[in-house]
Write a protein that holds these residues in place. Structure first.
Motif, short mmCIF file in Angstrom:
data_model
loop_
_atom_site.label_atom_id
_atom_site.label_comp_id
_atom_site.label_asym_id
_atom_site.label_seq_id
_atom_site.Cartn_x
_atom_site.Cartn_y
_atom_site.Cartn_z
N UNK A 175 -3.95 -28.28 41.23
CA UNK A 175 -4.60 -27.72 40.02
C UNK A 175 -4.04 -28.36 38.76
N UNK A 176 -2.72 -28.64 38.76
CA UNK A 176 -2.19 -29.38 37.60
C UNK A 176 -2.92 -30.71 37.46
N UNK A 177 -3.12 -31.34 38.61
CA UNK A 177 -3.77 -32.64 38.60
C UNK A 177 -5.18 -32.55 38.04
N UNK A 178 -5.92 -31.52 38.46
CA UNK A 178 -7.29 -31.36 37.96
C UNK A 178 -7.27 -31.10 36.45
N UNK A 179 -6.30 -30.30 36.00
CA UNK A 179 -6.20 -30.05 34.57
C UNK A 179 -5.90 -31.36 33.83
N UNK A 180 -4.96 -32.12 34.39
CA UNK A 180 -4.62 -33.40 33.78
C UNK A 180 -5.81 -34.34 33.75
N UNK A 181 -6.60 -34.29 34.80
CA UNK A 181 -7.81 -35.10 34.87
C UNK A 181 -8.73 -34.76 33.71
N UNK A 182 -8.84 -33.46 33.43
CA UNK A 182 -9.67 -33.03 32.31
C UNK A 182 -9.17 -33.58 31.00
N UNK A 183 -7.85 -33.54 30.78
CA UNK A 183 -7.27 -34.13 29.57
C UNK A 183 -7.68 -35.59 29.46
N UNK A 184 -7.54 -36.30 30.59
CA UNK A 184 -7.76 -37.74 30.59
C UNK A 184 -9.19 -38.09 30.24
N UNK A 185 -10.14 -37.32 30.81
CA UNK A 185 -11.55 -37.64 30.59
C UNK A 185 -11.88 -37.53 29.10
N UNK A 186 -11.40 -36.47 28.46
CA UNK A 186 -11.68 -36.32 27.03
C UNK A 186 -10.91 -37.34 26.22
N UNK A 187 -9.67 -37.60 26.63
CA UNK A 187 -8.89 -38.61 25.89
C UNK A 187 -9.60 -39.96 25.92
N UNK A 188 -10.17 -40.30 27.06
CA UNK A 188 -10.78 -41.61 27.19
C UNK A 188 -11.98 -41.81 26.28
N UNK A 189 -12.72 -40.74 26.01
CA UNK A 189 -13.87 -40.96 25.13
C UNK A 189 -13.56 -40.68 23.66
N UNK A 190 -12.53 -39.88 23.40
CA UNK A 190 -12.29 -39.50 22.01
C UNK A 190 -10.94 -39.93 21.47
N UNK A 191 -10.00 -40.23 22.36
CA UNK A 191 -8.66 -40.57 21.90
C UNK A 191 -7.84 -39.36 21.48
N UNK A 192 -8.32 -38.15 21.77
CA UNK A 192 -7.52 -36.99 21.40
C UNK A 192 -7.07 -36.21 22.63
N UNK A 193 -5.99 -35.46 22.45
CA UNK A 193 -5.51 -34.55 23.48
C UNK A 193 -6.15 -33.20 23.19
N UNK A 194 -6.91 -32.70 24.15
CA UNK A 194 -7.62 -31.44 23.95
C UNK A 194 -6.75 -30.28 24.40
N UNK A 195 -6.12 -29.62 23.41
CA UNK A 195 -5.20 -28.54 23.77
C UNK A 195 -5.93 -27.30 24.29
N UNK A 196 -7.25 -27.31 24.27
CA UNK A 196 -7.99 -26.18 24.84
C UNK A 196 -8.27 -26.39 26.32
N UNK A 197 -7.76 -27.48 26.89
CA UNK A 197 -8.06 -27.79 28.29
C UNK A 197 -7.61 -26.66 29.22
N UNK A 198 -6.44 -26.10 28.96
CA UNK A 198 -5.94 -25.01 29.79
C UNK A 198 -6.88 -23.81 29.78
N UNK A 199 -7.58 -23.62 28.66
CA UNK A 199 -8.49 -22.47 28.56
C UNK A 199 -9.69 -22.65 29.48
N UNK A 200 -10.10 -23.90 29.70
CA UNK A 200 -11.20 -24.13 30.65
C UNK A 200 -10.79 -23.68 32.04
N UNK A 201 -9.52 -23.93 32.37
CA UNK A 201 -9.01 -23.51 33.67
C UNK A 201 -9.02 -21.98 33.75
#
Ligand SMILES: Nc1ncnc2c1ncn2[C@@H]1O[C@H](COP(=O)(O)OP(=O)(O)O)[C@@H](O)[C@H]1O
Ligand SMILES: [Mg+2]
Lengths: 293, 334, 264
Positions: free
Chosen positions: A19-45
């Motif tokens: 699950x950490x990995x899936x959360x990290x994956x989510x961070x990465x996908x958004x980072x790749x298109x926007x260059x930002x770290x989405x601190x709301x990623x944990x809330x999606x989980x």
């Protein structure tokens, strides 16, 4: 240390690590298109787990339907977040965008608390709770579900990035935003898509984990931190590095808790992460930044 | 114009700020607000330091609350447990913070961007966990009680007004020193590092040293705030120094306006007092808090001080277009 | 040879598989303007980077005023008087024009942190001197009227001049200019040439100039070094270079319409 207990640590580490990995994956996908770290990623989980709980216990829907609706709901919220709070300010400095995502995470969290409650909830295991015994270590069927679904998600994303035009376009965004724009790839659409995909991936993680560890409106904070750690450990921008990073953190925690001290469980992962960063400043699989003068 | 500004330095604005702060208690309906203002001052001390790191040198730290906590626990243990005198405890706490910042900063500041954010975040979490788990020293999650009130020259500052005067005075001192530093070759070197590391090193700035210097300096500010905090409340718990506090400190800096030392003060006061105003909304207060955060960041990208600055410039431009060029240059210096 | 301010001896620089410089040897004599020319990707910027210390040569040595620079970090080299400008402008956009130039004098700063904290007389004295020097440098390039503007608001050509002022103020012994005329129009380029010459004649600065504008190069240079594919193709006076058939074939005849991109 005997085989069965180390196997036990490995099982529980991999389960949480997925699950950490899936959360990290989510961070990465958004980072790749926007260059930002989405601190709301944990809330999606958190949304994945909590929405499923709501659908299942309050609306009385069967579990598979509840899970499906939870994932859909989280994806929809991901899309709304992008349209309402990110797109209008796309050109703002990254630090501003990061703070916007922090605000969004507070919003989502407190909305969930208000609309539902502050209690912890659990979701039924997907297929019973009869443990499987392997070499003296026990393994819950839910762990198998988690590992299996994680593998499927990873494979699906890999295919998506390699085969589909959208996936390729998203990678193009990551490598050269300007170039992607020049060849006519709608960056805006890609950003929207990336928020939806990472919300979905996060929610999948949340739904799978809820039966094992309970869930509540505020589980997103810690999961978000671990996910961030996972994608940094793997090397920011590399989706599969993030997944590997998550597994590594989960296993480290589990062994640290079991063999040294459960009180300092969360500290081990971060200490090792820091030490690793001092040696490899761009994570395990990240490419070192090329500094051009 | 420039020369006169140099001679007066930052004394004038800081003096005006001090006068305002001293006048405020007479206008307050309720002494409770005095304690909120005192806490705002302490947060502002940390935020001013963090702003030098983040706003001027461009290096993020998501672990600064840990430095507040280190000083708070150090002085708490030294005074409450071992009965050290106040001044000795102060030197010990600040010295410890400076040392830890130095040791942590040396490897961590080699990281850049998001990796630096993660490094400092990890440091903050580790320290937070240590506060929670070394129960025999810190009292664990339930906290540590019985920390004595601050005493100056044998006089214990029991009155809230006295303490308010003290923290205001310290904040003004910190402001004065920081503004002075910003308007020196050190301030220029920090700003240079922010925009272009390669240009900075090619004009002779030792980047690693300057980053470390400003990191330690900002940690010391945080330590001072933590020291004042511990001896104000008499009670400390790990939750006051956790991850979300570190994040909130960064938000203070960005929301206030990174381009200016005063922005950090504005951000600290705004974010410390906001929950008090939102208290009337009871349950929905965090919801509104989050909403305000998103809203402010979307519509005031330059922060509070930047927003006010833009407003002034627009007004001025519409009245006296020829004075604009000289003015805009000055404003950058704040 | 003994007089050479800068001597590069068999400098090699590699980026992964790319051999950016292969055994480049060259000298820059004190008090001269030496131009380095060559097509895009020839390794000109890399040579400057090797001299200022922002890339590490795989082998070879670089001597400045008779002393080895190898292994010294960039800020130490700047401290010794080796300064540079950048192909893609590196203006400090978070400062005013004046502050940019004052920042350029960093290497001459002597007062300490405590002087700054407490505004000691020493701080005031030095700061005033720095400001005067900065205004003087701005005057030298003709930007003194814009001293208080935010640097980011300057027009492109003026930003180039600002970068010049920022190095002039540091009184360099050796100044490396990386395509200073890129993006300038003809008139601005001519003024720039004049400025570079004045820097040598009035301020005694030794200049190494990387430039694509051949008119400018032929006009101001005392000597010219031609790089091609990371190696020295020719070296000599402007006249010799113009007559060198190899150079004409490889470079002068074909493309002098270079753009400013190329990223490096
Ligand atoms: N930081 C770097 N990393 C990898 N390759 C580089 C780097 N800098 C320059 N190069 C390569 O080295 C060669 C020389 O580049 P450069 O010195 O910038 O050429 P010039 O300035 O003459 O146009 C080019 O092939 C370029 O791609
Ligand atoms: Mg070049």
């Amino acid at each position: 240390m005997d085989v069965s207990s180390s196997l036990q640590y490995l099982f529980s580490g991999l389960t949480v690590g997925a699950t950490y990995g899936l959360t990290g994956l989510g961070f990465t996908i958004i980072f790749n298109t926007t260059g930002i770290i989405n601190f709301a990623q944990g809330e999606f989980v958190m949304l994945g787990g909590m929405l499923a709980v709501i659908c299942q216990s309050a609306l009385g829907l069967p579990l598979p339907l509840a899970v499906l609706l939870a994932m859909l709901g989280a994806t929809l919220i991901g899309a709304i977040v992008e349209r309402v709070a990110i797109r209008p300010v796309r050109t703002a400095p990254p630090i501003n965008l990061v703070i916007i995502t922090i605000g969004i995470s507070i919003l989502i969290r407190s909305a969930m608390m208000l609309l539902w409650d502050k209690d912890t909830h659990t979701l039924p295991h997907f297929s019973g709770t009869d443990p499987i015994t392997v070499l003296g270590a026990t393994l819950m069927p839910q762990s198998l579900w988690i590992l299996g679904i994680t593998a499927v998600v990873l494979y699906g994303l890999r295919t998506f990035f390699r085969r589909s035009i959208f996936g390729k376009a998203m990678l193009a965004c990551a490598h050269q935003r300007k170039a992607a724009w020049l060849v006519g790839i709608g960056v805006e659409g890609m950003v929207l898509l990336s928020f939806m995909i990472s919300a979905l991936v996060g929610a999948v993680g949340g739904v799978m984990l809820a039966p094992m560890t309970m869930t509540s409106y505020d589980v997103g904070i810690l999961l978000g931190l671990k996910g961030f750690a996972a994608c940094i450990l793997g090397g920011l921008g590399n989706p599969f590095g993030a997944a590997a990073g998550g597994l590594a953190i989960g296993v480290l925690e589990s062994f640290g808790a079991g063999m040294i001290s459960s009180a300092y469980k969360d500290a081990f992962a971060f200490i090792i992460l820091l030490l690793l960063l001092f040696v490899r400043p761009s994570g395990l699989f990240g490419k070192p930044e090329v500094r051009r003068v | 114009m420039i020369v006169s500004r140099l001679a007066s330095g930052a004394l004038l604005p800081v003096g005006a700020f001090l006068a305002t702060m001293l006048a405020v208690p007479f206008l307050l309906p309720n002494p409770y607000y005095l304690s909120i203002l005192s806490l705002a001052c302490m947060n502002a001390i940390t935020a001013v330091g963090l702003n030098m790191l983040l706003g001027f040198a461009g290096q993020i730290s998501l672990g600064h609350a840990a430095f507040c906590g280190l000083a708070a626990y150090a002085t708490g243990i030294a005074t409450a447990t071992y009965g050290l005198p106040m001044w000795g405890s102060f030197l010990l706490a600040i010295g410890l913070v400076a040392l830890v910042a130095l040791l942590v900063g040396m490897p961590t500041l080699k990281l850049t961007g998001h990796y630096l954010a993660m490094g400092t975040l990890g440091f903050g979490i580790i320290v937070y966990i240590v506060f929670n788990e070394s129960i025999e020293w810190t009292g664990g999650p339930s906290g540590m009680v019985g920390i004595p009130r601050l005493a100056l020259f044998g006089h214990e500052l029991w009155e809230d007004t006295e303490y308010y005067h003290l923290v205001t005075g310290v904040l003004c001192l910190v402001l004065l020193l920081s503004l002075n530093l910003i308007h020196s070759r050190f301030g220029r070197a920090l700003k240079a590092i922010h925009t272009s590391e390669k240009a900075a090193m090619c004009i002779g700035v030792d980047i690693a040293r300057y980053k470390l210097f400003v990191f330690v300096l900002s940690a010391v500010y945080a330590g001072i705030a933590g020291f004042l905090y511990a001896h104000y409340l008499g009670f400390i718990a790990p939750s006051s120094f956790g991850f979300h506090v570190s994040v909130q400190l960064v938000v203070m800096v960005v929301l206030g306006g990174m381009c200016s030392v005063w922005g950090a003060v504005a951000g600290a006061f705004f974010l410390t007092m906001l929950p008090e105003f939102l208290r009337v909304f009871e349950n929905v207060e965090t919801l509104i808090y989050g909403g305000i955060l998103v809203f402010c960041m979307m519509f005031m990208p330059q922060g509070i001080v930047g927003g006010i600055g833009t407003l002034f410039r627009v007004l001025r431009r519409s009245f006296r277009p020829e004075a604009v060029s000289a003015q805009t240059g000055e404003e950058r210096n704040g | 040879m003994a007089d050479s301010l800068l001597q590069c001896r068999e400098v090699c620089v590699r980026f992964g598989g790319v051999q950016a410089l292969s055994s480049v040897s060259c000298t820059v004599e004190k008090g001269t303007i030496t131009s380095i020319i060559g097509p895009n990707g020839a390794g000109k910027t890399t040579l400057l980077n090797a001299v200022t210390g922002t890339v590490d040569p795989a082998s070879g040595s670089i001597l400045f005023a008779g002393e080895g620079l190898t292994g010294l970090p960039p800020h130490v080299r700047a401290g010794r008087g080796v300064l540079r400008t950048f192909q893609n402008l590196e203006i400090f956009t978070n400062m005013t024009v004046l502050e940019n130039v004052m920042a350029g004098r960093h290497r001459m700063g002597r007062y300490g942190v405590l002087d700054a904290f407490f505004r000691t007389p020493r701080y005031r004295r030095e700061e005033r001197a720095t400001r005067d020097a900065a205004m003087h440098a701005l005057g030298f390039v003709g930007l003194e009227s814009m001293a208080l503007l935010p640097a980011g608001e300057l027009a492109y050509g003026n930003q180039r001049l600002l970068e010049m002022a920022r190095v002039i103020v540091a009184a360099p012994d050796l100044l490396l200019l990386d395509e200073p005329a890129a993006g300038l129009n003809m008139q601005e380029t001519r003024q720039l040439g004049e400025l570079i010459r004045r820097m040598r004649d009035e301020l005694g600065i030794t200049v190494a100039l990387v430039e694509h504008d051949m008119e400018l190069v032929m006009d101001v240079s005392d000597r010219i070094l031609v790089l091609s594919f990371g190696a020295v193709l020719a070296e000599g006076t402007p006249l010799e270079i113009q007559r060198n058939p190899e150079v004409v074939a490889a470079y002068l005849g074909t493309d002098d319409e270079e753009t400013t991109d190329g990223g490096a």
